[in-house]
Design an enzyme around this catalytic site. Structure first.
Site, mmCIF file in Angstrom:
data_model
loop_
_atom_site.group_PDB
_atom_site.id
_atom_site.type_symbol
_atom_site.label_atom_id
_atom_site.label_comp_id
_atom_site.label_asym_id
_atom_site.label_seq_id
_atom_site.Cartn_x
_atom_site.Cartn_y
_atom_site.Cartn_z
ATOM 1 N N GLU A 125 0.841 -1.208 0.000
ATOM 2 C CA GLU A 125 0.000 0.000 0.000
ATOM 3 C C GLU A 125 0.875 1.256 0.000
ATOM 4 O O GLU A 125 0.632 2.207 -0.752
ATOM 5 C CB GLU A 125 -0.882 0.049 1.245
ATOM 6 C CG GLU A 125 -1.991 -0.951 1.352
ATOM 7 C CD GLU A 125 -2.580 -0.895 2.747
ATOM 8 O OE1 GLU A 125 -2.682 0.204 3.309
ATOM 9 O OE2 GLU A 125 -2.919 -1.966 3.275
ATOM 10 N N ASP A 171 0.748 3.827 -3.159
ATOM 11 C CA ASP A 171 0.268 5.186 -2.967
ATOM 12 C C ASP A 171 1.225 6.188 -3.593
ATOM 13 O O ASP A 171 0.801 7.158 -4.250
ATOM 14 C CB ASP A 171 0.111 5.451 -1.466
ATOM 15 C CG ASP A 171 -0.282 6.889 -1.166
ATOM 16 O OD1 ASP A 171 -1.397 7.280 -1.541
ATOM 17 O OD2 ASP A 171 0.534 7.618 -0.571
ATOM 18 N N ASP A 182 -7.047 0.342 -0.440
ATOM 19 C CA ASP A 182 -5.740 -0.208 -0.072
ATOM 20 C C ASP A 182 -5.332 -1.330 -1.023
ATOM 21 O O ASP A 182 -4.162 -1.435 -1.425
ATOM 22 C CB ASP A 182 -5.778 -0.749 1.361
ATOM 23 C CG ASP A 182 -5.955 0.355 2.404
ATOM 24 O OD1 ASP A 182 -5.769 1.529 2.054
ATOM 25 O OD2 ASP A 182 -6.302 0.016 3.552
ATOM 26 N N GLU A 187 -4.092 0.122 -4.265
ATOM 27 C CA GLU A 187 -2.732 0.632 -4.116
ATOM 28 C C GLU A 187 -1.726 -0.514 -4.082
ATOM 29 O O GLU A 187 -0.626 -0.403 -4.661
ATOM 30 C CB GLU A 187 -2.624 1.469 -2.842
ATOM 31 C CG GLU A 187 -3.348 2.803 -2.919
ATOM 32 C CD GLU A 187 -3.322 3.573 -1.622
ATOM 33 O OE1 GLU A 187 -3.538 4.793 -1.650
ATOM 34 O OE2 GLU A 187 -3.078 2.951 -0.554
#
Length: 241
Positions: A52, A56, A125, A128
């Protein structure tokens, strides 16, 4: 679709290939990226969160680059607002649903009882995590191709949509001053059937701005627009640079 926990890593990789167009060289890593902590042992619970973290950053980089190319005259404030709208949890959750990623997430039975907000975060999440694996498996170009495929149409739709100045001011205020805009009616003129309101809006330590309109909401929108223009977030009334 079968229970994702029953899919082999190779079967999962094939299912994700159908959604991304990428052939994964390391299906095991993809499987770890799409396995929520609720379905992990206590000794192997960190990969999901690490993916994650990376995804991101990759998403932010690619979307920021995409926006710079698409809006060469936009000021930093407008670019930041557009970026935030494209990479927030709600946007990611919608894309995860659109590509059918949700049904591939390996998660514990208790996840079914999560509140909707937490389910939104879980889907975001997972997306990502997927972006991180695309980056690790195929480099930045593999991640970029996937991101452009699903985020570029959303960016273009945002450009066509009429934006509400109060909404944009609130987003900018939270980012620039960690504050919420405060509106105040400064005056009311004219007869009851045709009033004109004057409203001011203040954000943190920034100087207040005023706007006028035939309703309180119209005056608030005018005041929000004036502040956005003055601070360089919008280049002219109601239209970003």
């Amino acid at each position: 679709m079968a229970d994702p926990k029953r899919l082999t890593a190779e079967q999962l990789a094939e299912a994700v290939r159908e959604r991304t167009g990428h052939i994964f060289r390391d299906p095991q890593r993809l499987q770890r990226a799409l396995t929520h902590a609720s379905a992990r042992s206590a000794h192997a619970g960190l990969d999901y969160e690490r993916f994650e973290f990376l995804g991101d950053r990759v998403l932010g980089l690619v979307v920021a680059d995409m926006l710079l190319a698409a809006y060469p005259d936009a000021v930093e404030g407008e670019l930041s607002l557009r970026l935030n709208a494209l990479v927030n949890a709600e946007a990611l959750s919608e894309i995860a649903e659109e590509i059918g990623l949700t049904e591939l997430i390996r998660a514990g039975a208790d996840v079914r009882n999560l509140a909707e907000r937490k389910r939104v975060n879980l889907r975001a999440d997972a997306l990502e995590s997927l972006i991180a694996v695309l980056y690790l498996d195929g480099g930045l170009e593999a991640a970029r191709a996937f991101i452009h495929r699903y985020w570029k149409p959303r960016s273009q739709a945002m450009a066509r949509a009429k934006r509400d100045p109060k909404t944009e001011l609130q987003e900018w205020a939270h980012q620039a001053a960690s504050a919420t805009p405060s509106y105040k009616v400064e005056g009311r003129e004219g007869p009851d059937h045709d009033p004109v309101f004057t409203v001011s809006v203040a954000v943190g330590k920034f100087a207040a701005a005023q706007g006028r309109g035939r309703s309180k909401r119209e005056a608030e929108q005018a005041a929000a627009t004036a502040l956005l223009v003055r601070e360089g977030v919008w280049a002219d009334e109601g239209h970003a640079a």
